[in-house]
Design an enzyme around this catalytic site. Structure first.
Site, short mmCIF file in Angstrom:
data_model
loop_
_atom_site.label_atom_id
_atom_site.label_comp_id
_atom_site.label_asym_id
_atom_site.label_seq_id
_atom_site.Cartn_x
_atom_site.Cartn_y
_atom_site.Cartn_z
N GLN A 71 0.81 -1.20 0.00
CA GLN A 71 0.00 0.00 0.00
C GLN A 71 0.86 1.27 0.00
O GLN A 71 2.04 1.24 0.31
CB GLN A 71 -0.93 0.01 1.22
CG GLN A 71 -2.03 -1.02 1.16
CD GLN A 71 -3.05 -0.82 2.26
OE1 GLN A 71 -3.02 -1.51 3.27
NE2 GLN A 71 -3.96 0.12 2.08
N HIS A 72 0.21 2.36 -0.36
CA HIS A 72 0.69 3.73 -0.19
C HIS A 72 1.77 4.19 -1.15
O HIS A 72 2.00 5.39 -1.28
CB HIS A 72 1.22 3.98 1.23
CG HIS A 72 0.37 3.46 2.34
ND1 HIS A 72 -1.00 3.67 2.39
CD2 HIS A 72 0.68 2.74 3.44
CE1 HIS A 72 -1.48 3.11 3.49
NE2 HIS A 72 -0.49 2.53 4.13
N ASP A 236 -2.29 -4.89 0.00
CA ASP A 236 -1.85 -6.15 0.59
C ASP A 236 -2.65 -6.54 1.83
O ASP A 236 -2.95 -7.73 2.03
CB ASP A 236 -0.35 -6.13 0.89
CG ASP A 236 0.10 -4.91 1.69
OD1 ASP A 236 -0.74 -4.09 2.10
OD2 ASP A 236 1.33 -4.78 1.89
#
Length: 476
Positions: A71-72, A236
């Site tokens: 992520q991110h 994830d």
């Protein structure tokens, strides 16, 4: 037998699993490493995906595929679909100051109300502010911003520089979008005003698909059979929850590069303290989550310090008494996200002649790791989640020392499923959902899960809390 494939493009590697679409039975798998660092060019992820597919024996026989990804991460593309600069990953803390600026400008409560989270260095919006402030020429080239899994899905669909598939084919899902800082899981809408607050202007964002909605079909010449359905993919953590079949009352505790504690919820969460991030899951519900920067790498570092492998580290830890005779490790070895201390360092407390042994240090490492995760469980419960059972996953979950320490520190029943690539499994289950259609993913049985037990040890957390509190006071 219809086959589906799931991809896990994580921080450290790419994993591919091929499973039976109806039962979830594993058919084959493959993997390939990613480069180290907190800044990676996305092309490395694509090369690793191709290598992992080859290691899995190819995907010419699968009927659907989906990608779960870290992520991110900030992927910035120009008008031609070129990557503007290497992606900043979730664990790149150079954007800590940018996050502080964003919170100061809008206020923590306003951020929590708007998107269910308060910016920290990890989130995409913070990285975009850093880009605006430190690399204005790169920021000016940005025509689109997406996440790692979005970019890989786009490449699977035929996107890329000079390709006929353009930026309008970028897609994502609620689960991953909810970790950007400019998408509201409560309203299922982007907040372009917050994107503008980060980057300085509005650019193209991936279209948010619903759970089980197809992103498109594989073109010819790709790594998957032409015509195979491509799922929306997800982040994830949402993929792992889907792969585990997590339901209400389950708290998923993942011990990977980061430590993650998450729980499935029917209602959105908005925590102005920033401890709990109000993410979405991959099924249309919510996935409130607490993340620590320091998890399995704490054990890696301790094993390296002691000159042992992980099996021996576990033996040493089990040879020490519960509580390590008062030795406490506060394991902020890479800064920390929860609590938000990006510049903190780790510290040892309670050193005496009796506790300066490999056994005591090994025990303190496992206990310090789980005390941080237990704080996360408490935060989820305070935010309204239910914690009837902890489900341990991740690379360190198979350790016998983890089995001894987790139930003692977490204070709730603990289940350890059989080792598996649960992020990739969740992506494969999403692919099966896209293939089958309907309102819910197919039911896949989670086999070989076992309960682990230990006497509760509240004194371990009390000592940890006192040591961590001293650090907070000094840095606060």
């Amino acid at each position: 037998m219809a086959l589906v494939a799931g991809v896990d493009s994580s921080t450290q590697s790419c994993k591919v699993v091929v499973r039976d679409a109806s039962t979830g039975a594993l058919v084959r798998s493959g993997r390939a490493p990613h480069p180290d660092g907190t800044e990676v060019h996305p092309h490395a992820w694509w090369e690793a995906l191709l290598a992992a597919v080859a290691d899995a024996g190819g995907l010419d026989d699968v009927e659907a595929v989906a990608v779960g990804g870290q992520q991110h991460g900030m992927v910035v593309l120009d008008d031609a679909g070129e990557v503007v600069r290497p992606a900043l990953l979730w664990n790149d803390t150079r954007s800590a100051g940018a996050a502080e600026d964003l919170v100061a400008e809008l206020g923590a409560e306003a951020w929590a109300d708007a998107v269910g989270l308060v910016p920290v260095a990890s989130f995409t919006v913070s990285k975009l502010r850093w880009l605006r402030d430190h690399e204005p020429e790169a920021a000016a080239r940005a025509a689109a911003v997406c996440l790692p899994h979005d970019w890989l899905t786009w490449r699977l669909l035929g996107g890329g520089p000079g390709a006929p598939v353009g930026l309008d084919a970028l897609v994502t899902d609620r689960g991953d979008a909810s970790g950007t800082g400019y998408f509201s899981a409560a309203t299922d809408r982007y907040r372009e005003d917050l994107l503008e607050l980060g980057l300085g202007r509005v650019v193209r964002l991936p279209r948010v698909l619903g759970p089980g909605e197809a992103a498109g079909a594989m073109p010819s010449g790709g790594p998957v059979r032409a015509g195979a359905a491509v799922g929306p993919g997800t982040g994830d953590n949402a993929a792992a929850a889907l792969g585990l079949g997590a339901g209400r009352g389950d708290v998923v505790v993942s011990i990977g590069t980061s430590g993650v504690v998450s729980a499935v919820s029917d209602v959105p969460v908005a925590d102005p303290s920033g401890i709990v991030a109000g993410f979405a899951d991959a099924t249309g519900r919510h996935l409130p989550l607490v993340c620590t920067l320091n998890a399995a790498r704490v054990l890696d570092a301790t094993a390296r310090l002691l000159g042992v492998d992980h099996a021996r580290l576990a033996e040493l830890a089990l040879a020490a008494p519960v509580g390590a005779d008062g030795l406490v490790l506060v394991p902020y070895l890479e800064g920390e996200r929860t609590p938000n201390l990006p510049l903190a360092t780790g510290s040892l407390h309670g050193l005496t002649l009796g506790t300066t042994t490999p056994e005591h240090l090994a025990r303190a490492a496992f206990e310090g790791l789980f005390c941080g995760l237990a704080d996360g469980v408490d935060a989820l419960v305070a935010a309204g989640a239910s914690a009837e059972r902890a489900v341990l996953v991740g690379g360190a979950a198979a350790s016998p020392a983890v089995h001894a320490v987790a139930p003692a520190v977490l204070g709730c029943p603990v289940t350890v499923p059989a080792p598996s690539e649960y992020v990739a499994d969740g992506a494969a289950r999403q692919a099966a959902w896209v293939l089958a259609g309907g309102d819910a993913p197919p039911v896949w049985e989670l086999a070989d899960a076992r309960a682990v037990e230990a006497e509760p040890a509240p004194h371990v957390r009390e000592r940890y809390g006192a040591a961590a509190g001293k650090l907070l006071d000094r840095l606060g």
